[in-house]
Design a protein around this motif. Structure first.
Motif, PDB file in Angstrom:
ATOM      1  N   ILE A  49       0.850  -1.192   0.000  1.00  0.00           N
ATOM      2  CA  ILE A  49       0.000   0.000   0.000  1.00  0.00           C
ATOM      3  C   ILE A  49       0.884   1.240   0.000  1.00  0.00           C
ATOM      4  O   ILE A  49       1.835   1.331   0.765  1.00  0.00           O
ATOM      5  CB  ILE A  49      -0.921   0.032   1.243  1.00  0.00           C
ATOM      6  CG1 ILE A  49      -1.855  -1.167   1.260  1.00  0.00           C
ATOM      7  CG2 ILE A  49      -1.734   1.329   1.281  1.00  0.00           C
ATOM      8  CD1 ILE A  49      -2.722  -1.243   2.515  1.00  0.00           C
ATOM      9  N   CYS A  52       0.663   7.300   0.815  1.00  0.00           N
ATOM     10  CA  CYS A  52      -0.449   8.259   0.742  1.00  0.00           C
ATOM     11  C   CYS A  52      -1.791   7.577   0.994  1.00  0.00           C
ATOM     12  O   CYS A  52      -2.738   8.219   1.438  1.00  0.00           O
ATOM     13  CB  CYS A  52      -0.445   8.993  -0.594  1.00  0.00           C
ATOM     14  SG  CYS A  52      -0.618   7.926  -2.040  1.00  0.00           S
ATOM     15  N   ASP A  53      -1.879   6.281   0.738  1.00  0.00           N
ATOM     16  CA  ASP A  53      -3.111   5.536   1.013  1.00  0.00           C
ATOM     17  C   ASP A  53      -3.159   5.036   2.455  1.00  0.00           C
ATOM     18  O   ASP A  53      -4.237   4.965   3.047  1.00  0.00           O
ATOM     19  CB  ASP A  53      -3.261   4.362   0.039  1.00  0.00           C
ATOM     20  CG  ASP A  53      -3.528   4.827  -1.380  1.00  0.00           C
ATOM     21  OD1 ASP A  53      -4.204   5.857  -1.545  1.00  0.00           O
ATOM     22  OD2 ASP A  53      -3.054   4.172  -2.318  1.00  0.00           O
ATOM     23  N   LYS A  56      -4.646   7.534   4.757  1.00  0.00           N
ATOM     24  CA  LYS A  56      -6.068   7.811   4.530  1.00  0.00           C
ATOM     25  C   LYS A  56      -6.971   6.648   4.912  1.00  0.00           C
ATOM     26  O   LYS A  56      -8.190   6.749   4.802  1.00  0.00           O
ATOM     27  CB  LYS A  56      -6.294   8.162   3.058  1.00  0.00           C
ATOM     28  CG  LYS A  56      -5.666   9.471   2.648  1.00  0.00           C
ATOM     29  CD  LYS A  56      -5.901   9.751   1.195  1.00  0.00           C
ATOM     30  CE  LYS A  56      -5.219  11.042   0.777  1.00  0.00           C
ATOM     31  NZ  LYS A  56      -5.357  11.269  -0.662  1.00  0.00           N
ATOM     32  N   TRP A  71      -9.706  -0.345   0.107  1.00  0.00           N
ATOM     33  CA  TRP A  71      -9.662   1.117   0.018  1.00  0.00           C
ATOM     34  C   TRP A  71      -9.628   1.527  -1.440  1.00  0.00           C
ATOM     35  O   TRP A  71      -9.377   0.716  -2.319  1.00  0.00           O
ATOM     36  CB  TRP A  71      -8.445   1.660   0.779  1.00  0.00           C
ATOM     37  CG  TRP A  71      -7.162   1.493   0.037  1.00  0.00           C
ATOM     38  CD1 TRP A  71      -6.520   2.428  -0.722  1.00  0.00           C
ATOM     39  CD2 TRP A  71      -6.370   0.311  -0.074  1.00  0.00           C
ATOM     40  NE1 TRP A  71      -5.382   1.899  -1.278  1.00  0.00           N
ATOM     41  CE2 TRP A  71      -5.263   0.600  -0.883  1.00  0.00           C
ATOM     42  CE3 TRP A  71      -6.479  -0.972   0.444  1.00  0.00           C
ATOM     43  CZ2 TRP A  71      -4.285  -0.340  -1.205  1.00  0.00           C
ATOM     44  CZ3 TRP A  71      -5.506  -1.905   0.128  1.00  0.00           C
ATOM     45  CH2 TRP A  71      -4.434  -1.584  -0.667  1.00  0.00           C
ATOM     46  N   ARG A  72      -9.890   2.783  -1.684  1.00  0.00           N
ATOM     47  CA  ARG A  72      -9.817   3.346  -3.030  1.00  0.00           C
ATOM     48  C   ARG A  72      -8.460   4.034  -3.165  1.00  0.00           C
ATOM     49  O   ARG A  72      -8.146   4.934  -2.400  1.00  0.00           O
ATOM     50  CB  ARG A  72     -10.954   4.331  -3.283  1.00  0.00           C
ATOM     51  CG  ARG A  72     -11.049   4.726  -4.731  1.00  0.00           C
ATOM     52  CD  ARG A  72     -12.410   5.291  -5.100  1.00  0.00           C
ATOM     53  NE  ARG A  72     -13.531   4.383  -4.892  1.00  0.00           N
ATOM     54  CZ  ARG A  72     -13.886   3.385  -5.721  1.00  0.00           C
ATOM     55  NH1 ARG A  72     -13.186   3.142  -6.789  1.00  0.00           N
ATOM     56  NH2 ARG A  72     -14.936   2.633  -5.448  1.00  0.00           N
ATOM     57  N   GLN A  73      -7.655   3.584  -4.133  1.00  0.00           N
ATOM     58  CA  GLN A  73      -6.319   4.133  -4.323  1.00  0.00           C
ATOM     59  C   GLN A  73      -6.363   5.614  -4.677  1.00  0.00           C
ATOM     60  O   GLN A  73      -7.163   6.027  -5.509  1.00  0.00           O
ATOM     61  CB  GLN A  73      -5.593   3.415  -5.459  1.00  0.00           C
ATOM     62  CG  GLN A  73      -4.851   2.203  -5.055  1.00  0.00           C
ATOM     63  CD  GLN A  73      -4.025   1.636  -6.204  1.00  0.00           C
ATOM     64  OE1 GLN A  73      -4.307   1.858  -7.371  1.00  0.00           O
ATOM     65  NE2 GLN A  73      -3.009   0.884  -5.844  1.00  0.00           N
ATOM     66  N   SER A  74      -5.504   6.385  -4.036  1.00  0.00           N
ATOM     67  CA  SER A  74      -5.418   7.816  -4.324  1.00  0.00           C
ATOM     68  C   SER A  74      -4.946   8.058  -5.753  1.00  0.00           C
ATOM     69  O   SER A  74      -5.460   8.924  -6.445  1.00  0.00           O
ATOM     70  CB  SER A  74      -4.449   8.499  -3.359  1.00  0.00           C
ATOM     71  OG  SER A  74      -4.912   8.400  -2.048  1.00  0.00           O
TER      72      SER A  74
END
Length: 143
Positions: A49, A52-53, A56, A71-74
């Motif tokens: 991961i 930055c993810d 979040k 999660w939704r990747q930045s």
């Protein structure tokens, strides 16, 4: 010139050497390393991961029953789901039950001092392992 494309070069993914793995393990096992930092380091190294993810991630992104993190990747906006391995899950549980402040937000990793917002900027997260290794090396020199 339509139809002519430059060859794509694929980057070789670097693998940590045994000595590097041992040094990182010594950081995550060190009592001087905050549980939050250890959990973040293990999570990043075991799943890939992006930093930055990691910062979040929300508490609700972890599915404890199915041992997954979603999660939704930045960077891409894609939804990603990875397995939550026992070592990483245990590190997160230790942080949540022992060190995470009672924050009013849903972030998984929060600052250890008020205000308890999402933790660190990702640039700082990338330097976290290096900092702990540096401190550990400096203290070892004086022992």
């Amino acid at each position: 010139m339509s139809g002519i494309h430059a060859p794509r070069h694929h980057r070789i993914i670097q693998v940590l050497e045994a000595e590097e793995q041992k040094r990182i393990k010594s950081v995550t096992d060190d009592d001087a390393t905050p549980l939050r930092d250890s959990a973040m380091i293990l999570l990043g190294l075991s799943t890939g991961i992006r930093a930055c993810d990691i910062i979040k991630l929300r508490l609700t992104d972890i599915d404890w029953r199915n041992d997954t993190i979603s999660w939704r990747q930045s960077k891409t906006g894609n939804l990603v789901c990875v397995p939550l391995t026992p070592p990483v899950g245990n590190a997160i549980v230790r942080y949540l039950t022992t060190q995470r402040p009672n924050a009013s937000n849903n972030y998984l990793f929060v600052r250890l001092i008020a205000p308890f917002d999402a933790t660190l900027r990702f640039v700082r997260l990338n330097a976290m392992v290096g900092l702990h290794l540096l401190l550990q090396t400096n203290f070892a020199c004086f022992s």
